[in-house]
Scaffold this active site. Structure first.
Site, mmCIF file in Angstrom:
data_model
loop_
_atom_site.group_PDB
_atom_site.id
_atom_site.type_symbol
_atom_site.label_atom_id
_atom_site.label_comp_id
_atom_site.label_asym_id
_atom_site.label_seq_id
_atom_site.Cartn_x
_atom_site.Cartn_y
_atom_site.Cartn_z
ATOM 1 N N LYS A 292 -33.660 20.577 -22.359
ATOM 2 C CA LYS A 292 -32.950 20.987 -21.444
ATOM 3 C C LYS A 292 -32.358 20.938 -19.758
ATOM 4 O O LYS A 292 -33.466 20.088 -19.592
ATOM 5 C CB LYS A 292 -33.659 22.922 -21.292
ATOM 6 N N ARG B 55 -36.029 29.362 -35.031
ATOM 7 C CA ARG B 55 -35.692 29.609 -35.764
ATOM 8 C C ARG B 55 -36.204 28.507 -37.218
ATOM 9 O O ARG B 55 -36.743 28.579 -37.548
ATOM 10 C CB ARG B 55 -34.144 29.891 -35.736
HETATM 11 N N1 BES Z 1 -35.217 29.843 -26.717
HETATM 12 C C1 BES Z 1 -33.777 29.061 -27.295
HETATM 13 C C2 BES Z 1 -33.002 30.726 -26.239
HETATM 14 C C3 BES Z 1 -32.624 31.147 -25.408
HETATM 15 C C4 BES Z 1 -31.895 30.252 -24.202
HETATM 16 C C5 BES Z 1 -33.421 32.083 -24.949
HETATM 17 C C6 BES Z 1 -31.925 31.273 -22.643
HETATM 18 C C7 BES Z 1 -33.418 32.593 -23.234
HETATM 19 C C8 BES Z 1 -32.869 32.308 -22.156
HETATM 20 C C9 BES Z 1 -33.635 29.038 -27.728
HETATM 21 O O1 BES Z 1 -34.908 27.919 -28.145
HETATM 22 C C10 BES Z 1 -32.403 28.152 -27.760
HETATM 23 O O2 BES Z 1 -32.931 26.694 -26.854
HETATM 24 N N2 BES Z 1 -31.249 28.001 -27.812
HETATM 25 C C11 BES Z 1 -30.258 27.038 -28.456
HETATM 26 C C12 BES Z 1 -29.762 26.493 -29.924
HETATM 27 C C13 BES Z 1 -28.751 26.089 -29.291
HETATM 28 C C14 BES Z 1 -29.019 24.625 -29.338
HETATM 29 C C15 BES Z 1 -27.793 25.930 -31.609
HETATM 30 C C16 BES Z 1 -29.222 27.687 -27.415
HETATM 31 O O3 BES Z 1 -29.206 28.419 -27.716
HETATM 32 O O4 BES Z 1 -28.621 27.517 -26.272
HETATM 33 ZN ZN ZN Z 2 -34.891 26.122 -27.744
#
Ligand code: BES
Ligand code: ZN
Ligand code: ZN
Length: 495
Positions: free
Chosen positions: A273, A347
């Site tokens: 990230k 997931r």
């Molecule tokens: N924990 C994050 C989701 C999240 C993002 C929660 C911002 C709260 C605030 C999750 O694990 C994630 O990173 N999801 C990705 C999925 C994508 C790579 C398909 C997302 O939502 O960008």
């Molecule tokens: Zn994530």
């Protein structure tokens, strides 16, 4: 922690002078006749303020008066209740929080509170009042030195003539569970590790006479937990797969399943990230924390039904053995998953959780909570959680309870054809959908692959509702405790 201890009392029994006496006024009906005859001087002042337009008794508006020779209190604080025609229990939850915050701002430690001019509170109102007081005065001060900002835990007494002490107690118990969730979320990831969540679960289980089993990294291979095993590979911090069994109902009682994402820090892994805001990813365990908050209340109130809770918990890091884009994992139900983004890790750990719980238990309903997608924040913001389901009857129940409790959920579609979005060329499924298309739905379509056919299931995405950058009313900034009040009301309706 909440900064006030709460009790209920009759006005004539009010023990000593309070720092403040708080009461509510509707904007349309004004001061009640009963209140007017009890406090004539005070009412003259308020009438002046209302006539001059300075105090309109709008929802959450406050007005402080100082009373020299008054035995009950030196200070009287009027709180606006808004229009009586629109009044709901949640207004009371809000104004109670406003009152508690006013007390904290004034650095006071004791107050008495009554609403609607001493008329009796209904049970639902009393519950909401207690919740508002506790939740609105919540502050996370565990890592701060004692300071002048907060004079310590104070006392609040609710003035009432009716038999509402049970409802007040219940409201406090519910709020205490929300506090458990908020505290777990606020602790940083070097404290609130998977082991910390497992220890918390152990303590709750002991208190509530529940069975608990915690699977370790060494167990994952033989259990077939390939999802959490893959995600946990990049972190040296020991992962845990927590299973709690509360059997409070007889053979005819319903069984509720709960699964919570307990990702104690989400760096994104190899698909890392951006640095800005990454600290917030300590909150990626709020699904698991909501389930623990719920179980902590269950341990206290011991409802007459069965509840199974599963919390897969790990960090998502990029150590030397971290899983990588292109890898293939095999979840508990045998389905193979192609990894296209290591940041879509929630997931994967939920896949094992959902497959395990629906394989081992016959559930009348299953709810999972997860801070799963950034997309749900884009879609719904921070007020509603996203809900996706394979069973409309079950979903309708939760939607209605969401409105009643104001722990709100908004449904998104999950038609069968969304399964196409997560088809992989070389495995059963892939862990991402189409780029920038229906990310929340793709995630739910993925999870659906791991819920055993025939289990009514709702997935609740709390990535937006789980914590707030800017607090409001009974939700100060930080973790909200989304999901706890919702499920507690579901449990009450199922008993
Ligand atoms: N924990 C994050 C989701 C999240 C993002 C929660 C911002 C709260 C605030 C999750 O694990 C994630 O990173 N999801 C990705 C999925 C994508 C790579 C398909 C997302 O939502 O960008
Ligand atoms: Zn994530
Ligand atoms: Zn995550």
């Amino acid at each position: 922690m909440s900064l006030f201890n709460l009790s209920a009392i009759k006005l004539k029994d009010l023990p000593k002078a309070q720092d403040a006496y708080i009461f509510g006024i509707f904007s349309d009906t004004g001061i009640s006749a009963k209140f007017k005859s009890a406090h004539p001087n005070l009412c003259k002042q308020i009438t002046l303020a209302m006539d001059s337009g300075e105090f309109e008794a709008k929802l959450n508006q406050t007005l402080v008066h100082y009373m020299p020779d008054c035995e009950t209190s030196k200070r009287y604080i009027a709180v606006g209740l808004g229009d009586s025609k629109n009044f709901t229990a949640d207004f009371l939850r809000q104004v109670a929080a406003t009152a508690a915050k006013k007390i904290l701002d004034l650095k006071l430690t004791s107050f008495a509170i009554e609403f609607m001019g001493e008329s009796n509170l209904a049970a639902a109102d009393a519950q909401a009042l207690a919740e508002g007081l506790v939740l609105g005065s919540y502050r996370f001060l565990n890592y701060k030195k004692p300071s002048d900002d907060y004079p310590g835990i104070g006392s609040a007494v609710v003035i009432t003539d009716s038999a509402i002490s049970k409802a007040l107690d219940y409201g406090m118990q519910i709020a205490a569970g929300v506090v458990v969730t908020r505290d777990l979320g606020n602790h940083p990831s070097n404290i609130a590790t998977p082991s910390y969540l497992a220890d918390t679960a152990e303590a709750i289980a002991k208190l509530g006479g529940m069975k608990i089993k915690v699977y370790e990294r060494e167990d994952f291979e033989k259990m077939g937990f390939g999802g959490i095993q893959g995600v946990a590979q990049g972190s040296d911090v020991p992962p845990k797969f927590i299973v709690m069994e509360y059997l409070g109902g007889g053979p005819k009682a319903k069984t509720l399943g709960l699964v919570g994402k307990g990702l104690t820090f989400d760096s994104g892994g190899i698909s890392i990230k951006p640095a800005a805001g990454m600290d917030e990813m300590k909150f990626d365990m709020l699904g698991g924390a909501a389930v623990l908050g719920i179980m902590s209340i269950v341990a206290e109130i011991k409802p007459k039904l069965n509840i199974i809770a599963v919390i897969p918990s790990t960090e998502n890091m990029n150590g030397g053995e971290a899983y990588k884009p292109g890898d293939i994992l095999t979840a508990y139900n045998g389905k193979t998953i192609e990894i296209l983004n290591t940041d879509a890790e929630g997931r994967l750990i939920l896949a094992d959780g959902l497959a395990y719980i629906t394989d081992k238990y016959k559930l009348d309903g299953l709810v999972d909570f997860a801070t799963l997608t950034g997309a749900v924040v884009v879609a719904l913001g921070h007020r509603y959680s996203g809900l996706l389901t394979n069973d409309q009857v079950f979903a309708d129940q939760l939607i209605e309870i969401g409105q009643k409790t104001q722990d709100r959920v908004w449904q998104m579609p999950l038609d069968d054809e969304y399964a196409e979005d997560i088809k992989s060329k070389i495995a059963d499924v892939k862990n991402t959908g189409a780029a920038r298309e229906a990310g929340t739905i793709a995630a739910a379509a993925f999870l659906r692959e791991f819920v055993k056919e025939g289990t009514p299931w709702c997935h609740i995405d709390i990535a937006g509702s789980g914590w707030l950058k800017k607090g409001r009313s009974y939700q100060p900034e930080g973790p909200t405790g989304a999901g706890v009040r919702l499920i507690m009301e579901l449990i009450r309706s199922w008993e």
